[in-house]
Each structure stands twice: as structure tokens, then as C-alpha cells.
Write a protein that holds these residues in place. Structure first.
Motif, mmCIF file in Angstrom:
data_model
loop_
_atom_site.group_PDB
_atom_site.id
_atom_site.type_symbol
_atom_site.label_atom_id
_atom_site.label_comp_id
_atom_site.label_asym_id
_atom_site.label_seq_id
_atom_site.Cartn_x
_atom_site.Cartn_y
_atom_site.Cartn_z
ATOM 1 N N ILE A 62 0.837 -1.205 0.000
ATOM 2 C CA ILE A 62 0.000 0.000 0.000
ATOM 3 C C ILE A 62 0.868 1.249 0.000
ATOM 4 N N MET A 63 1.890 1.253 0.865
ATOM 5 C CA MET A 63 2.752 2.419 0.971
ATOM 6 C C MET A 63 3.587 2.601 -0.284
ATOM 7 N N ALA A 64 3.984 1.504 -0.917
ATOM 8 C CA ALA A 64 4.751 1.607 -2.158
ATOM 9 C C ALA A 64 3.912 2.263 -3.251
ATOM 10 N N ALA A 65 2.619 1.949 -3.308
ATOM 11 C CA ALA A 65 1.740 2.561 -4.301
ATOM 12 C C ALA A 65 1.592 4.064 -4.044
ATOM 13 N N VAL A 66 1.525 4.445 -2.765
ATOM 14 C CA VAL A 66 1.403 5.858 -2.422
ATOM 15 C C VAL A 66 2.676 6.607 -2.809
ATOM 16 N N ARG A 67 3.819 6.037 -2.498
ATOM 17 C CA ARG A 67 5.089 6.703 -2.825
ATOM 18 C C ARG A 67 5.286 6.790 -4.338
ATOM 19 N N GLU A 68 4.804 5.800 -5.063
ATOM 20 C CA GLU A 68 4.916 5.849 -6.519
ATOM 21 C C GLU A 68 4.045 6.966 -7.089
ATOM 22 N N ALA A 69 2.868 7.173 -6.479
ATOM 23 C CA ALA A 69 1.984 8.242 -6.940
ATOM 24 C C ALA A 69 2.468 9.615 -6.504
ATOM 25 N N HIS A 70 3.225 9.677 -5.415
ATOM 26 C CA HIS A 70 3.728 10.956 -4.893
ATOM 27 C C HIS A 70 5.221 10.824 -4.593
ATOM 28 N N PRO A 71 6.041 10.725 -5.624
ATOM 29 C CA PRO A 71 7.479 10.454 -5.411
ATOM 30 C C PRO A 71 8.253 11.611 -4.807
ATOM 31 N N ASP A 72 7.729 12.820 -4.884
ATOM 32 C CA ASP A 72 8.474 13.994 -4.413
ATOM 33 C C ASP A 72 8.101 14.410 -3.000
ATOM 34 N N ARG A 73 7.365 13.608 -2.309
ATOM 35 C CA ARG A 73 6.969 13.961 -0.939
ATOM 36 C C ARG A 73 7.772 13.106 0.036
ATOM 37 N N TYR A 74 8.652 13.769 0.778
ATOM 38 C CA TYR A 74 9.545 13.078 1.694
ATOM 39 C C TYR A 74 9.072 13.284 3.131
ATOM 40 N N GLY A 75 9.551 12.448 4.010
ATOM 41 C CA GLY A 75 9.175 12.562 5.413
ATOM 42 C C GLY A 75 8.154 11.513 5.804
ATOM 43 N N ALA A 76 7.482 11.760 6.912
ATOM 44 C CA ALA A 76 6.574 10.771 7.489
ATOM 45 C C ALA A 76 5.209 10.774 6.803
ATOM 46 N N TRP A 77 4.640 9.591 6.685
ATOM 47 C CA TRP A 77 3.273 9.394 6.241
ATOM 48 C C TRP A 77 2.524 8.668 7.364
ATOM 49 N N VAL A 78 1.222 8.897 7.440
ATOM 50 C CA VAL A 78 0.390 8.230 8.440
ATOM 51 C C VAL A 78 -0.664 7.412 7.715
ATOM 52 N N LEU A 79 -0.662 6.110 7.966
ATOM 53 C CA LEU A 79 -1.659 5.221 7.371
ATOM 54 C C LEU A 79 -2.760 4.973 8.388
ATOM 55 N N GLU A 80 -3.978 5.299 8.008
ATOM 56 C CA GLU A 80 -5.133 5.131 8.887
ATOM 57 C C GLU A 80 -6.041 4.058 8.305
ATOM 58 N N MET A 81 -6.294 3.032 9.071
ATOM 59 C CA MET A 81 -7.086 1.914 8.601
ATOM 60 C C MET A 81 -8.569 2.271 8.574
ATOM 61 N N PRO A 82 -9.331 1.689 7.636
ATOM 62 C CA PRO A 82 -10.772 1.979 7.567
ATOM 63 C C PRO A 82 -11.516 1.357 8.733
ATOM 64 N N ARG A 83 -12.685 1.914 9.029
ATOM 65 C CA ARG A 83 -13.490 1.402 10.134
ATOM 66 C C ARG A 83 -14.363 0.231 9.701
ATOM 67 N N SER A 84 -14.524 0.042 8.405
ATOM 68 C CA SER A 84 -15.333 -1.069 7.912
ATOM 69 C C SER A 84 -14.627 -1.701 6.720
ATOM 70 N N ARG A 85 -15.094 -2.870 6.321
ATOM 71 C CA ARG A 85 -14.476 -3.570 5.198
ATOM 72 C C ARG A 85 -14.730 -2.864 3.874
ATOM 73 N N ASN A 86 -15.680 -1.960 3.844
ATOM 74 C CA ASN A 86 -15.981 -1.241 2.607
ATOM 75 C C ASN A 86 -15.227 0.071 2.485
ATOM 76 N N GLY A 87 -14.444 0.415 3.514
ATOM 77 C CA GLY A 87 -13.763 1.702 3.502
ATOM 78 C C GLY A 87 -12.384 1.652 2.877
ATOM 79 N N MET A 88 -11.835 2.831 2.658
ATOM 80 C CA MET A 88 -10.493 2.987 2.098
ATOM 81 C C MET A 88 -9.473 3.222 3.211
#
Length: 426
Positions: A62-88
Motif C-alpha cells: 500500500i505504501m509503495a503505491a502511495v510513494r509511486e503516486a507521490h514520489p516527491d513527498r519526503y518525510g513521514a506518512w500516516v496510514l489510517e485503517m478503515p473502520r469497515s471492510r468497505n472503507g479505504m
């Protein structure tokens, strides 16, 4: 009327006239913000997975896909899990250069947890749901608005307290004070509604006002209770890596596995990636029995190079002050009380509007600005029944029309699909 009661009445009146509209604005925006995520998904259906199948992909993918879409953004990222199985999965980047000068406008990347597809990349404040949330927290005036909302919370405490003082009828007339007379005129009805709904919602309104004031000025209460870095949004102490960089950093999945080793029955809710060579993973865990909050109080810091645990924040070891501070945010949002609490909070957020309108009607009537009129429900009831019957008939007709239209559209789509399939085969 004694002098003290007259003074409290004037304070209550002036606060209502001077800040009532702002109280209404904060209440309505707060009600909608209780269901911010649900509202966002309602307005953006692409943010929901229609038919989830299987399990989530590894977080590293998941994080690799995010970094590929935003290669110029350095530093920390925060991954927040969805509250339901239908969420992102929502991946946050706190300080994007596009909104660097704004008070709070992080980048929000929505990722399908089953396919690692980047569904949306949006900035906070540029969507309807986050725009409403910003209206609630800082009235769209940045730091000045943030401070103003804190002051409004304090004024709301005064307004609700004076209202309770003016309302209190004594134990002997307590039940009588909740009577609503619908046949004594419009002004009397407005006053009875104000007198009944105000005390009924005052406890929650006082809690919301108090917690809102604290969220605007967190250092005041945290200093008094000896609980610094414990509030909502605080990242806690700065925990750095002590291992030497070795070219083989620990991955997200491994860091989460290490953190859950201390709490094997906990659910990972958020994970912050390391920032810089000396950064560490910060994992938020939701343990059994905890409320389903966005920011659980259990935190584990994991070294990015050695995979060792550097720090643990365990709510079971909190002092009374730390426990109190850590619960203020869930109290303010209603998350601490589950789905029922969130719904009650939504309803209470509507009360400032009802109290403002009913209080204003009563005040205008007392001044002679509006005339009273009788309300005869015996004449209104047949009209309401006829209107309700007509509504039901129209609703049935509308539903039949929608079903016919949907059936026609489905047949046309199937024919179009068959035509396209034949063209493709030919």
C-alpha cells in the motif's frame, strides 16, 4: 425578581443575542462533523468498496503505491485503517508544499486496501466534509478562528450554566417544568420548548463546550494535570532510532507485528512511518474493550533499523490526569460512547438552533415585537392527516416510476453489452 436573578438573566440574554448565531453555526457544523467520514463517502461513492473480497494487501505494498503516486513527498506518512471492510485506507501527509501556508491542510490519499489502487488524492479543506469540519474548528479564519472557537466554547459554558440557573424550579415543581402547553399560544409553546429542551441537552452541551475549549487551548489543562503530550493529535515524546543505519530498514508489516507482540489481541488502527534516518515507527493500537476511536491511546514506537521497541504508552499505566486528557477527544466526538453516543451528539448539535429560535421568539413576544396566536390542534390534525396521505400516495407513485425507469435502463444496458460483445468477437 431579585438582583442576582436579574443579572443572570441579562447575561443569558446578551450571550444569546451576541453569540447565539455562532453557537448555532458551531452546533450544526459539529453535528455534520460527527459523521464526517460517512458524509464524505456519501458525496464520493468511489471511496467505498462495493464488494470487498479476500483480505487487505500488505501495508508495504500500500505504501509503495502511495510513494509511486507521490514520489516527491519526503518525510513521514500516516496510514489510517478503515473502520469497515468497505472503507479505504487513508494515508496522510501533514505538510504538502501546495498548502504549506494554510493553518491545517494535509494531503489525504485514499487507497483501496484490496488492490492498492490510488482512488483519490485530496487536500483537507477542499472537500465538502472537511470544509464543514474546518468551519466547526476554526470558522475558516485560521489560528484566529481556532482561538475564537475556544472562547465561544467558554461562553457557551456560561450561557448553558445561566440557563440552568434560571430554569431550576425546585424539586417540588420539577416535573411540571417539563410540561409543554400546545394550546396556549405560539409564544408560550416556544418558551415551553426552550425550557424543556434546554435542560434536557444542557449536560451534553456543557461537556461539548468544555472539551471544545480544551481542544483549542490544550496546554492549560494538560499543565494543571501533569499530562503533557497526551491530547488529541499529540505525537507524544520524540522517540528516535538508536541503531546504526544498516541499509536494511524494517518494513511496515514487520513493525506492526513487533508492536502487536506486546498486545497480541489488539487491532492496528494507525501507523506513522519514520521521518529521516533517525525516525521510528509509531503504531496506534486499539485493544479489546476500547471504543472504536480514530486515535487509540495505546502507542508503540519501533526502531526502523533494529526492529526493537523503543517506547510504549500503555493506558493501564496512566495517571488519573493522563487518562482524563486522553479521553477528552472521544468525549467531544461521541466516539467514546459508540454508535449511540455519536447519534446523541448529532442530535444535541441541533439544539443550539432550536434554543436560539425558541428563545428569540419568546424575547420578541415579551418586547411586543410579535403578536401571539392560538394553536388549535383539532383543526390542524385533519390537514396533517390529509397531507400525510397525499405524501404516501406520491411516494408510492414515485417508487413505481423509479422501478420502471430502472428496469428499462437495465434492459438497455444488457442489450448494449450484448451488442458490444458481438462487435468484439467479430
Amino acid at each position: 425578581m431579585n438582583f442576582a436573578r436579574t443579572a443572570w438573566l441579562k447575561i443569558h440574554l446578551y450571550l444569546a443575542l451576541g453569540g447565539g448565531f455562532l453557537f448555532v453555526l458551531l452546533g450544526l457544523s459539529g453535528s455534520l462533523s460527527v459523521y464526517r467520514e460517512e458524509l464524505d463517502e456519501l458525496l464520493n461513492p468511489r471511496l467505498t468498496v462495493d464488494e470487498p473480497k479476500g483480505g487487505y494487501l500488505p501495508l508495504d505494498r500500500i505504501m509503495a503505491a502511495v510513494r509511486e503516486a507521490h514520489p516527491d513527498r519526503y518525510g513521514a506518512w500516516v496510514l489510517e485503517m478503515p473502520r469497515s471492510r468497505n472503507g479505504m485506507i487513508t494515508v496522510w501527509y501533514e505538510k504538502p508544499y501546495e498548502t504549506f501556508g494554510e493553518f491545517y491542510a494535509p494531503l489525504m490519499v485514499s487507497v483501496n486496501p484490496y488492490t492498492a489502487e490510488i482512488v483519490a488524492s485530496r487536500f483537507w479543506g477542499r472537500t465538502a466534509a472537511t470544509w464543514i469540519y474546518d468551519l466547526h474548528t476554526q470558522l475558516h479564519f485560521g489560528r484566529f478562528g481556532w482561538n475564537a472557537v475556544g472562547i465561544l466554547g467558554l461562553l457557551l459554558i456560561v450561557s448553558a450554566s445561566t440557563g440552568l440557573y434560571l430554569w431550576w424550579p425546585g424539586f417540588s415543581r420539577l416535573l411540571q417544568s417539563f410540561a409543554i402547553r400546545h394550546d396556549a399560544g405560539l409564544a408560550r409553546l416556544a418558551f415551553d420548548l426552550h425550557r424543556t429542551l434546554g435542560p434536557s441537552s444542557a449536560v451534553v452541551l456543557l461537556l461539548l463546550a468544555f472539551t471544545g475549549f480544551h481542544l483549542a487551548y490544550p496546554s492549560l489543562l494538560e499543565t494543571m494535570l501533569g499530562a503533557s503530550d497526551m491530547g488529541h493529535g499529540d505525537e507524544g515524546p520524540e522517540i528516535v532510532s538508536t541503531a546504526a543505519p544498516n541499509g536494511r530498514p524494517v518494513g511496515l508489516a514487520e513493525a506492526v507485528l513487533v508492536a502487536r507482540g506486546l498486545f497480541p489481541h489488539a487491532e492496528m488502527r494507525r501507523v506513522t512511518t519514520p521521518a529521516g534516518e533517525n525516525g521510528t515507527y509509531r503504531i496506534n493500537l486499539r485493544r479489546p474493550g476500547d471504543a472504536n476511536v480514530k486515535h487509540p491511546a495505546t502507542l508503540v514506537w519501533v526502531d526502523r533499523w533494529s526492529g526493537q521497541i523503543r517506547e510504549v504508552r500503555n493506558p493501564n499505566t496512566f495517571t488519573g490526569g493522563q487518562t482524563f486528557i486522553s479521553r477528552i477527544w472521544p468525549w467531544h466526538t461521541g466516539e467514546a460512547f459508540g454508535a449511540t453516543g455519536r447519534f446523541v451528539w448529532f442530535c444535541v448539535g441541533l439544539m443550539p438552533l432550536v434554543l436560539y429560535v425558541t428563545g428569540l421568539l419568546h424575547w420578541l413576544h415579551r418586547r411586543g415585537s410579535i403578536a401571539d396566536r392560538e394553536i388549535d390542534l383539532s383543526t390542524l390534525r385533519p390537514k396533517l392527516e390529509r397531507a400525510w396521505s397525499a405524501f404516501l400516495r406520491q411516494s408510492a407513485d414515485l417508487l413505481r416510476f423509479v422501478r420502471i425507469l430502472a428496469g428499462w435502463a437495465l434492459v438497455r444496458m444488457m442489450r448494449l453489452a450484448q451488442w458490444g460483445k458481438r462487435r468484439y468477437l467479430d
